[in-house]
Design an enzyme around this catalytic site. Structure first.
Site, PDB file in Angstrom:
ATOM      1  N   GLU A  74      12.537 105.165  18.611  1.00 34.08           N
ATOM      2  CA  GLU A  74      11.657 106.292  18.951  1.00 34.08           C
ATOM      3  C   GLU A  74      10.356 106.272  18.164  1.00 34.08           C
ATOM      4  OE1 GLU A  74      14.612 108.060  15.847  1.00 34.08           O
ATOM      5  OE2 GLU A  74      14.582 106.528  17.411  1.00 34.08           O
ATOM      6  N   HIS A  84      15.566 102.575  14.800  1.00 33.24           N
ATOM      7  CA  HIS A  84      15.055 103.813  15.409  1.00 33.24           C
ATOM      8  C   HIS A  84      13.911 103.470  16.371  1.00 33.24           C
ATOM      9  CE1 HIS A  84      17.102 106.954  12.962  1.00 33.24           C
ATOM     10  NE2 HIS A  84      17.224 105.949  12.102  1.00 33.24           N
ATOM     11  N   CYS A 134      21.214 104.607  15.432  1.00 32.92           N
ATOM     12  CA  CYS A 134      21.589 104.647  14.020  1.00 32.92           C
ATOM     13  C   CYS A 134      23.034 105.134  13.866  1.00 32.92           C
ATOM     14  CB  CYS A 134      20.594 105.508  13.239  1.00 32.92           C
ATOM     15  SG  CYS A 134      20.665 105.256  11.456  1.00 32.92           S
TER      16      CYS A 134
END
Length: 601
Positions: free
Chosen positions: A529, A527, A403
């Site tokens: 994750e 993102h 990001c």
């Protein structure tokens, strides 16, 4: 259709006692028995959602597929249970009051006085019952059990309406369909060296006074609690000894469901909620989970990763990033040593203001095997992130930017390779000479809540190291950002060596950037994750860890496969455990290994 079963998880004595992991562990155990589970997290704050929180308030803001910005505990549930939750799985006081006020404005209450009881409490109960029946698995099978975690601590004034709602709820759904589990702290003062049960007794007494009687009391402690203490809690809290479950601090969260299962949780829930689980459970019950827990305990080779962030004073600010790194380390067979570096401390101004912090930060950066530059908002620390990106690019150090990390990498490249010294983001300097990062068209200034590019979006990959790691050219990842790389500069950046190998469907939004002359210099706008799982690590994180231990080339040359022999520190009795054999789901779609997430602290 059988009745929905509800397990309410409350907390006492202190907040942050581990309710999230324990609630997730209940789900893990039940899923291992073949029961589909869903989860609801209740946050008693007045905010509509977590979107406008600073990470220092409640930790990271977790983003769901549908763009819901929610509490990080929903990340626990998704990782533990391998399910996909929705924004309505997070209830806040703000959402409930907003719904009731909108109904009042429409005239739904026919001129009656709108009150906390019954209108707010009824709205809470209706919300829970509605969301409990929404499927959360790819197979769209309706859940059989709903686990509800009530945030905060029993006795908090903001949580009273929820406690009252569940006092009524237990009669609405009938006793055999409702179970209350209370998580409490059993402190062990160093002055006495013995566990103290009085805080738990007081907490349970308060819960009973509010009309809820706990069916299970889960005692959190630093060290294991002996049988005498368990008997004492049983006597003073009006529950049987088998209803007192002790959960002490463990080497990893992978052990929590196993510890709970060993203390008879399956047997108790089966009897209490009439779940019709065949007992006793087979000998290999939760075996994949046991294998995974054992594997994590046996990791020996260390990999040092430096996280260059803005919110490093609270580790929960980067909970999902930390978990994604751990998942990749489990797969690669190495132990994560994570160092948090405050981005501001890498900046040249800090060398003047606080030279000790400056040199310490750079020393930590230089000692690391790989760097991760995660997301963030605002101008503080951006120059430090840019410094870290430059150092990684010039020293061939593996780096993953996420990001804001992508934007920092682009600005750094423009300044130091293209020679555009005035390059910056309009978020930091709206009047900069070269606007490398600009406002997104979707962003509406003035209203910060829910105005970003949020949720799961498609990214189209060109052939590159990233497409090899994903093993596909079209991916879906979750987003949470307001600013984009300026399309006007793409041609110049690519001509100088920064390739944009991932773009959205319009080909105007840059999603993935790489420097191909570098061993691993990857940055992504999304993102990754949020979709990482313990046995299915996120590909960009996998690439970073493997590059950091010097195994990435070998991994890619073998078609992105890791056999146990290629992984370091795998003991001989674990030879049968590989990424493929430790599959998440068996033939019936039952998760047997579970999904560990944030640790019980």
């Amino acid at each position: 259709m059988p009745d929905m079963k509800y397990i309410l998880v409350t907390g006492g004595v202190i907040s942050g006692v581990g309710k999230g992991v324990i609630a997730s562990s209940f789900g893990t155990i039940l899923k291992s028995c073949g029961i589909d589970v869903t989860s609801i997290k209740i946050d008693p704050y007045i905010n509509i959602d977590a979107g406008t929180f600073s990470p220092y308030e409640h930790g990271e803001v977790y983003v769901l597929d549908d763009g819901g910005e929610v509490d990080l505990d929903l990340g626990n549930y998704e990782r533990f249970l391998d399910i996909t939750l929705h924004r309505d799985n997070n209830i806040t006081t703000g959402k409930i009051y907003q719904q009731v006020i909108e109904r009042e404005r429409r005239g739904d209450y026919l001129g009656k006085t709108v009150q906390v009881i019954p209108h707010i409490t009824d709205a809470i109960q209706e919300w829970v019952q509605r969301v409990a029946h929404i499927p959360v698995t790819p197979e769209n099978t309706p859940p059989m059990v709903c686990i509800v975690e009530l945030g905060g601590t029993i006795g908090d004034i903001e949580g009273m309406s929820f406690v009252e709602a569940f006092r009524q709820f237990q009669f609405r759904v009938k006793r055999e369909n409702f179970c209350c589990a209370h998580v409490s702290l059993v402190p062990m003062p160093k002055s006495t060296g013995e566990p103290k049960t009085k805080p738990t007794q007081s907490s349970v007494r308060e819960l009973r006074g509010l009309g809820l009687s706990p069916d299970l009391i889960l005692c959190r402690s630093e060290k294991p609690i002996n049988h005498n203490v368990k008997e004492k809690i049983s006597n003073f809290c009006h529950v049987g000894p088998e209803q007192v479950i002790c959960v002490h601090d463990l080497t990893s969260v992978y052990h929590v469901p196993l510890l709970m299962e060993n203390q008879g949780v399956v047997q108790y829930l089966n009897d209490r909620l009439q779940l019709n689980i065949s007992m006793p459970r087979p000998g290999r019950f939760m075996q994949k989970w046991r294998n995974l827990a054992k594997r994590v305990d046996n990791l020996r080779r260390e990999v040092n990763i430096a996280l260059v962030g803005k919110y490093t004073k609270l580790e929960d600010s980067y909970a999902s990033v930390t978990k994604a790194l751990q998942h990749a380390c489990i797969a690669a067979g190495c132990k994560l040593i994570l160092t948090y570096i405050e981005a501001v401390n890498l900046e040249k101004q800090t060398k003047i203001d606080d030279p000790v912090a400056y040199h310490k930060a750079w020393q930590d950066l230089c000692k690391s095997d790989g760097i991760i530059v995660p997301g963030g908002f605002g101008q503080r620390g951006i120059e430090g992130k840019i410094e870290a990106c430059q150092w990684c690019r010039e020293t061939q150090k593996p780096m993953l930017g996420i990001c804001l990390g992508l934007q920092a990498a682009v600005i750094e490249f423009a300044r130091n390779v293209l020679g555009l010294k005035g390059a910056n983001s309009t978020e930091v300097n709206p009047d900069c000479d070269d606007k490398l990062v600009i406002d997104m068209p979707e962003h509406h200034p003035g209203n910060l809540g829910g105005t970003m590019r949020l949720g799961k979006r498609k990214t189209y990959l060109e052939p590159s190291i990233v497409s090899k790691l994903y093993k596909k050219d079209e991916i879906e990842e979750r987003h949470r950002h307001r600013y984009e790389v300026n399309p006007e500069y793409i041609e110049r950046l690519e001509a100088s060596g920064l390739r944009f190998v991932g773009k959205d469907s319009t080909r105007t939004r840059m999603e993935v950037a790489v420097v191909e002359t570098h061993p691993y210099y990857v940055s992504v706008q999304f993102h990754p994750e949020y979709l990482s799982r313990p046995l299915s690590p996120s590909p960009p994180f996998m690439g970073l860890i493997l590059a950091s231990i010097g195994k990435l080339k070998n991994y890619l040359s073998k078609g992105c496969r890791l056999s146990p022999r290629n992984q370091s520190d795998v003991s001989s009795d674990e030879e049968d455990i590989s990424i493929s054999s430790l599959s998440l789901i068996d033939e019936r779609g039952v998760v047997e290994n579970g999904k560990p997430a944030n640790g019980v602290h």
